[in-house]
Design a protein around this motif. Structure first.
Motif, mmCIF file in Angstrom:
data_model
loop_
_atom_site.group_PDB
_atom_site.id
_atom_site.type_symbol
_atom_site.label_atom_id
_atom_site.label_comp_id
_atom_site.label_asym_id
_atom_site.label_seq_id
_atom_site.Cartn_x
_atom_site.Cartn_y
_atom_site.Cartn_z
ATOM 1 N N VAL A 5 -12.004 -4.630 6.305
ATOM 2 C CA VAL A 5 -11.318 -5.044 7.026
ATOM 3 C C VAL A 5 -10.912 -6.042 6.359
ATOM 4 O O VAL A 5 -11.638 -7.472 5.282
ATOM 5 C CB VAL A 5 -12.308 -5.771 8.358
ATOM 6 C CG1 VAL A 5 -11.442 -6.775 9.572
ATOM 7 C CG2 VAL A 5 -12.837 -5.287 8.818
ATOM 8 N N GLY A 6 -9.378 -6.014 6.116
ATOM 9 C CA GLY A 6 -8.470 -6.963 5.667
ATOM 10 C C GLY A 6 -8.200 -8.550 6.413
ATOM 11 O O GLY A 6 -9.099 -8.871 7.236
ATOM 12 N N GLY A 7 -7.232 -9.360 5.895
ATOM 13 C CA GLY A 7 -7.329 -10.253 7.235
ATOM 14 C C GLY A 7 -6.073 -10.306 8.028
ATOM 15 O O GLY A 7 -5.773 -9.203 8.218
ATOM 16 N N VAL A 8 -5.375 -11.347 8.376
ATOM 17 C CA VAL A 8 -5.210 -11.131 9.388
ATOM 18 C C VAL A 8 -2.913 -9.881 8.897
ATOM 19 O O VAL A 8 -2.666 -10.658 7.449
ATOM 20 C CB VAL A 8 -3.771 -12.386 10.067
ATOM 21 C CG1 VAL A 8 -3.186 -12.788 10.702
ATOM 22 C CG2 VAL A 8 -5.408 -13.218 10.261
ATOM 23 N N ALA A 9 -2.934 -9.913 9.825
ATOM 24 C CA ALA A 9 -1.743 -8.578 9.008
ATOM 25 C C ALA A 9 -0.298 -9.252 9.362
ATOM 26 O O ALA A 9 0.701 -8.534 9.041
ATOM 27 C CB ALA A 9 -1.744 -7.039 9.335
ATOM 28 N N LEU A 10 0.172 -9.911 10.728
ATOM 29 C CA LEU A 10 0.930 -10.503 10.496
ATOM 30 C C LEU A 10 1.307 -11.946 11.292
ATOM 31 O O LEU A 10 0.249 -12.848 11.041
ATOM 32 C CB LEU A 10 1.519 -10.246 12.046
ATOM 33 C CG LEU A 10 2.399 -8.077 12.302
ATOM 34 C CD1 LEU A 10 2.092 -7.758 13.718
ATOM 35 C CD2 LEU A 10 2.437 -8.052 11.226
ATOM 36 N N LEU A 54 -14.066 -3.622 -4.952
ATOM 37 C CA LEU A 54 -12.809 -2.222 -4.395
ATOM 38 C C LEU A 54 -12.307 -3.904 -3.479
ATOM 39 O O LEU A 54 -11.513 -4.125 -3.138
ATOM 40 C CB LEU A 54 -13.371 -2.030 -3.713
ATOM 41 C CG LEU A 54 -12.610 -0.598 -2.964
ATOM 42 C CD1 LEU A 54 -10.976 -0.335 -3.992
ATOM 43 C CD2 LEU A 54 -12.941 0.404 -2.623
ATOM 44 N N GLU A 55 -13.835 -4.309 -2.730
ATOM 45 C CA GLU A 55 -13.454 -5.043 -1.616
ATOM 46 C C GLU A 55 -13.013 -6.996 -1.730
ATOM 47 O O GLU A 55 -11.452 -7.289 -1.484
ATOM 48 C CB GLU A 55 -14.773 -5.683 -1.106
ATOM 49 C CG GLU A 55 -15.423 -5.013 -0.195
ATOM 50 C CD GLU A 55 -16.753 -5.255 -0.027
ATOM 51 O OE1 GLU A 55 -17.362 -6.219 -0.013
ATOM 52 O OE2 GLU A 55 -17.579 -4.011 0.508
ATOM 53 N N GLN A 56 -13.288 -7.079 -3.083
ATOM 54 C CA GLN A 56 -12.704 -8.515 -3.887
ATOM 55 C C GLN A 56 -10.844 -7.974 -4.770
ATOM 56 O O GLN A 56 -9.607 -8.739 -4.201
ATOM 57 C CB GLN A 56 -12.975 -8.248 -5.661
ATOM 58 C CG GLN A 56 -12.390 -9.711 -6.284
ATOM 59 C CD GLN A 56 -13.819 -10.201 -7.037
ATOM 60 O OE1 GLN A 56 -14.691 -9.456 -8.003
ATOM 61 N NE2 GLN A 56 -12.937 -11.130 -8.275
ATOM 62 N N LEU A 57 -11.123 -6.378 -4.629
ATOM 63 C CA LEU A 57 -9.345 -5.849 -5.307
ATOM 64 C C LEU A 57 -8.655 -5.771 -3.741
ATOM 65 O O LEU A 57 -7.452 -6.134 -4.102
ATOM 66 C CB LEU A 57 -9.451 -4.668 -5.981
ATOM 67 C CG LEU A 57 -8.479 -4.268 -5.942
ATOM 68 C CD1 LEU A 57 -7.796 -4.434 -7.656
ATOM 69 C CD2 LEU A 57 -8.089 -2.618 -6.303
ATOM 70 N N LEU A 58 -9.239 -5.884 -2.709
ATOM 71 C CA LEU A 58 -8.471 -5.893 -1.479
ATOM 72 C C LEU A 58 -8.154 -6.880 -0.978
ATOM 73 O O LEU A 58 -7.393 -6.886 0.287
ATOM 74 C CB LEU A 58 -8.663 -4.421 -0.959
ATOM 75 C CG LEU A 58 -8.491 -3.299 -1.661
ATOM 76 C CD1 LEU A 58 -9.272 -2.097 -0.085
ATOM 77 C CD2 LEU A 58 -7.161 -2.896 -1.127
ATOM 78 N N GLY A 59 -9.215 -7.991 -1.236
ATOM 79 C CA GLY A 59 -9.822 -9.054 0.108
ATOM 80 C C GLY A 59 -9.735 -8.702 1.256
ATOM 81 O O GLY A 59 -9.587 -9.121 1.439
ATOM 82 N N ALA A 60 -10.745 -7.787 1.307
ATOM 83 C CA ALA A 60 -11.448 -7.011 2.232
ATOM 84 C C ALA A 60 -12.919 -7.331 2.404
ATOM 85 O O ALA A 60 -13.338 -7.573 1.129
ATOM 86 C CB ALA A 60 -11.373 -5.813 2.583
ATOM 87 N N SER A 61 -13.690 -6.904 3.725
ATOM 88 C CA SER A 61 -15.043 -7.098 3.794
ATOM 89 C C SER A 61 -15.147 -5.802 4.679
ATOM 90 O O SER A 61 -14.268 -4.811 5.217
ATOM 91 C CB SER A 61 -15.051 -8.029 4.576
ATOM 92 O OG SER A 61 -16.496 -8.144 5.275
ATOM 93 N N ALA A 62 -16.551 -4.877 4.036
ATOM 94 C CA ALA A 62 -16.665 -3.512 5.047
ATOM 95 C C ALA A 62 -17.130 -4.200 6.136
ATOM 96 O O ALA A 62 -17.880 -3.232 6.891
ATOM 97 C CB ALA A 62 -17.672 -3.602 3.593
ATOM 98 N N SER A 63 -17.406 -5.041 6.119
ATOM 99 C CA SER A 63 -17.817 -5.658 8.353
ATOM 100 C C SER A 63 -17.001 -5.866 8.988
ATOM 101 O O SER A 63 -16.701 -6.765 9.075
ATOM 102 C CB SER A 63 -18.919 -7.007 7.364
ATOM 103 O OG SER A 63 -19.368 -7.301 9.442
#
Length: 184
Positions: A5-10, A54-63
């Motif tokens: 899960v990343g951040g806000v998309a728009l 990978l989470e750091q690269l994408l700025g994401a969380s697995a949760s």
């Protein structure tokens, strides 16, 4: 498949514009939220250090719960690149991940999860408001995004030459056999 899960998309103005377009055909829709999702085609579970990288690269969380609202939305849709294609983002992101030593991650793809509150009366209008049907597919759940990584066996290419400018004949040929390449 691993979903991150990343951040806000728009931006707020983009979300508002999209909501207004949807409300024209679906006046019962009250709110819209867009969150970036990343899908990872991984043949097995990634080692914890690679997953963290990978989470750091994408700025994401697995949760998935890490970035959701407290109240469950009335409806969720996921917009992904058109099934059966590899998006330009995917090609570049996968290359970058490999260069960072994350070859085990496999192919990466990106989508947007839309959380919708309110009543949807026109499904087709909702889909048109969320996605470009030429380049994107609307799915009902993030789990359906596993179809992004389906590998179909190659089919032989057959061609049919349609001479002249008879568009009706070309259309009829494609309707009979949609996998033909039509050329003049």
């Amino acid at each position: 498949m691993l979903t991150l899960v990343g951040g806000v998309a728009l931006s707020a103005s983009q979300t508002d514009k999209r909501l207004r377009a949807i409300e024209r055909q679906n006046p019962g829709v009250r709110t819209l939220a867009a969150t970036t999702l990343f899908f990872v085609e991984a043949p097995s579970a990634l080692p914890p250090n690679q997953r963290a990288q990978l989470e750091q690269l994408l700025g994401a969380s697995a949760s998935p719960a890490a970035r959701t609202t407290a109240a469950a939305p009335d409806r969720t849709c996921v917009v992904v690149p058109r099934l059966g294609t590899i998006s330009p983002w995917s090609s570049k992101a996968t290359d970058i991940a490999r260069l960072c030593g994350l070859a085990a991650a496999g192919r990466l793809e990106r989508g947007v999860r839309y959380d919708i509150d309110g009543e949807v009366s026109d499904e087709a209008a909702l889909s048109r408001g969320l996605a470009d049907r030429m380049t994107e597919t609307v799915l009902r759940t993030p789990d359906e995004a596993a179809r992004l990584f389906d590998h179909a066996a190659p089919r032989p290419l057959r061609s049919l030459a349609v001479l002249g400018s008879d568009a009706a004949a070309g259309r009829a040929a494609l309707e009979r056999e949609p996998h033909l390449v039509v050329g003049a």
